[in-house]
Design an enzyme around this catalytic site. Sequence first.
Site, PDB file in Angstrom:
ATOM      1  N   LYS A 184       0.844  -1.206   0.000  1.00 24.78           N
ATOM      2  CA  LYS A 184       0.000   0.000   0.000  1.00 24.78           C
ATOM      3  C   LYS A 184       0.873   1.247   0.000  1.00 24.78           C
ATOM      4  O   LYS A 184       0.625   2.204  -0.734  1.00 24.78           O
ATOM      5  CB  LYS A 184      -0.942  -0.017   1.224  1.00 24.78           C
TER       6      LYS A 184
ATOM      7  N   GLN B 188      -4.418  -1.332   9.610  1.00 26.32           N
ATOM      8  CA  GLN B 188      -4.425  -2.684   9.053  1.00 26.32           C
ATOM      9  C   GLN B 188      -5.034  -3.674  10.044  1.00 26.32           C
ATOM     10  O   GLN B 188      -4.679  -3.686  11.222  1.00 26.32           O
ATOM     11  CB  GLN B 188      -2.983  -3.087   8.681  1.00 26.32           C
TER      12      GLN B 188
ATOM     13  N   ASP C  62     -10.963   3.046   4.092  1.00 22.28           N
ATOM     14  CA  ASP C  62     -11.276   1.617   4.087  1.00 22.28           C
ATOM     15  C   ASP C  62     -12.786   1.379   3.945  1.00 22.28           C
ATOM     16  O   ASP C  62     -13.215   0.277   3.628  1.00 22.28           O
ATOM     17  CB  ASP C  62     -10.844   0.997   5.436  1.00 22.28           C
TER      18      ASP C  62
HETATM   19  N1  GUN Z   1      -7.080  -6.716   6.384  1.00 23.38           N
HETATM   20  C1  GUN Z   1      -7.491  -7.477   5.338  1.00 23.38           C
HETATM   21  N2  GUN Z   1      -8.062  -6.700   4.390  1.00 23.38           N
HETATM   22  C2  GUN Z   1      -8.035  -5.436   4.846  1.00 23.38           C
HETATM   23  C3  GUN Z   1      -8.474  -4.192   4.306  1.00 23.38           C
HETATM   24  O1  GUN Z   1      -9.045  -4.092   3.210  1.00 23.38           O
HETATM   25  N3  GUN Z   1      -8.235  -3.103   5.097  1.00 23.38           N
HETATM   26  C4  GUN Z   1      -7.648  -3.193   6.314  1.00 23.38           C
HETATM   27  N4  GUN Z   1      -7.479  -2.068   7.004  1.00 23.38           N
HETATM   28  N5  GUN Z   1      -7.231  -4.327   6.838  1.00 23.38           N
HETATM   29  C5  GUN Z   1      -7.420  -5.440   6.111  1.00 23.38           C
END
Ligand code: GUN
Length: 300
Positions: free
Chosen positions: A54, A98, A121
């Site tokens: 990311k 995350q 998100d």
């Molecule tokens: N963990 C697995 N997928 C995601 C996501 O799309 N966003 C976040 N913040 N954590 C995750």
Amino acid sequence: MAAKIIDGKAIAQEIRQKIKEETAELKEKHGVVPGLVTILVGENPASVSYVKAKQRTAGDLGFYSVQENLPEDVSEEELLKLIDKYNKDEKIHGILVQLPLPKHIDERKILYAIDPRKDVDGFHPVNVGKMVIGEPCFLPCTPHGILVLLEKAGCEVSGAEVVVIGRSNIVGKPVANLLLQKRKPVGNATVTVCHTGTRDLVFHTKRADILIVAVGKPKVVTGDMVKEGVVVIDVGVNRIGTTPEGKAILCGDVDFDSVKEKASAITPVPGGVGPMTITMLMKNTLEAAKLWAGLPNEVS
Ligand code: GUN
């Protein structure tokens, strides 16, 4: 039938190019640089690699990006303080924590603390609620990426029997909800959600025109469980070993080799849904920056 491979990497690349151009224009015309902070707690190897990807993508697109690494035993209070700091930071338009978080931290409290206008998100209840009633909002990244993949693959979604396996808040529930909405260009489907309480999973998978699998277990859907011509979206990323060079060996929730013989189209793992999730996060961050600058945007 040998399936068409839905190339998520190529589709993501094409969208990222557009985001990059729009980002340069936003900077030139309005002096605004999209800013993203990614917050990682602990050292879960999958989370470390997602967050790295990311950050790398944000940098490639010309965003201002900040990475926060917190120890596994950080207190909930400290994490909340950090979120509060970025809620107030004018250079940051998107905040991503995350998931999953360590057990001693209440995930709900953390997600609720993020300013909904920075919730790239799409996990804050304000955005979830708006999504469910079809209002403009930050869409969750993986479901949004799946909609774009179905669109780009030329898949006929309206009227289709869609079967989703998995009912998580991150993928199963939102993707099912988006696909049943009367939204264009992708929506208006008849959606069934299967989960651990489903009595006869194969009954459902066998009648799916579009099958979306998000269970987090390797190869649970096999060729004998699907009908000829099905379109398969595999959301799973399972680590099933390591190469001698120390790289993770990945596989999806779908047994690619047997299912591709019957499907008309299928996403690979890696290179299917994964790159799209990151791309939609970048798209949300760009839209968040426009929202902050009072410019027309897609999330309000
Ligand atoms: N963990 C697995 N997928 C995601 C996501 O799309 N966003 C976040 N913040 N954590 C995750």
